[in-house]
Write a protein that holds these residues in place. Structure first.
Motif: not given
Ligand code: HEC
Ligand code: HEC
Ligand code: HEC
Ligand code: HEC
Length: 114
Positions: A61, A65, A68, A75, A79-80, A89, A92-93, A111, A114
């Protein structure tokens, strides 16, 4: 008689397929498995025992960061790319349970993680 037992076994197989598809959950790890991922692609270890590090996630992914954050720049909030820095990650995930938007410890963003 033959026909009846054939029907019974067809129903049995159909019922079994239904039961397993209900048992297979819809957490993040399950959704990855549906895309053909093995446990070790997130976990490194063949027999996982602890949460994977974000380097594993970033392999697939975006690499960093920064990338990402660019991908989710549209958004609100992004969130990133945030004032709390690069969190693991799984803050939250969640892999195997309900996700959690940790920002809402302090904020009230609507929010869905996923
Ligand atoms: C603070 C909370 C949080 C953290 C920490 C976080 N994410 Fe997310 N991530 C989200 C949210 C909220 C969404 C949905 C965004 C939306 O669609 O509004 C998301 C969406 C995604 C998606 C779906 C594609 C996209 O961009 O919508 C991927 C893949 C993803 N995150 C990967 C990661 C990875 C890999 C990490 C760590 C390196 C990470 N996230 C860290 C909150 C977080
Ligand atoms: C071996 C590659 C690989 C690894 C490692 C990996 N993912 Fe994914 N991820 C995928 C694929 C493939 C998808 C499904 C297609 C897509 O949405 O890009 C996906 C989808 C996602 C989504 C969107 C899920 C959805 O249903 O909307 C999130 C969020 C995500 N991954 C987070 C993570 C996190 C967090 C980690 C580390 C714990 C991780 N991924 C590790 C390949 C990977
Ligand atoms: C999308 C990446 C991903 C995949 C694929 C995945 N896991 Fe995980 N796993 C996680 C994350 C993230 C955690 C950290 C705890 C959580 O978020 O649920 C975790 C935690 C765990 C833990 C530690 C339990 C704990 O409470 O911390 C075990 C054991 C585990 N996973 C087993 C597995 C097995 C077995 C598979 C394959 C069937 C698997 N995982 C597939 C991401 C993944
Ligand atoms: C420990 C509490 C805390 C956490 C956790 C936190 N924030 Fe904040 N955040 C604040 C404070 C305090 C401010 C500055 C006061 C303000 O402007 O609301 C702020 C300001 C902001 C702002 C700019 C002001 C605004 O509302 O437009 C954004 C955007 C934001 N945070 C997003 C996030 C995101 C996204 C996360 C999760 C990755 C997060 N915050 C996590 C406390 C927190």
């Amino acid at each position: 008689m033959m026909k009846k037992s054939l029907l019974a076994s067809v129903l049995f197989v159909a019922g079994f397929a239904l039961a397993t598809s209900v048992v297979a959950g819809n957490n993040l790890a399950d959704r990855h498995a549906q895309n053909g991922l093995e446990c070790a692609q997130c976990h490194v270890e063949e027999v996982p025992s602890k949460a994977p590090k974000m380097d594993m996630c970033l392999k697939c992914h975006g690499d960093s960061y920064e990338e990402l954050g660019k991908a989710s720049a549209g958004k609100k909030p992004n969130p990133h790319y945030t004032h709390v820095g690069d969190k693991e990650c799984a803050v939250c995930h969640k892999g195997h349970k309900e996700p959690e938007f940790f920002c809402n410890d302090c904020h009230k963003f609507k929010v869905q993680v996923p």
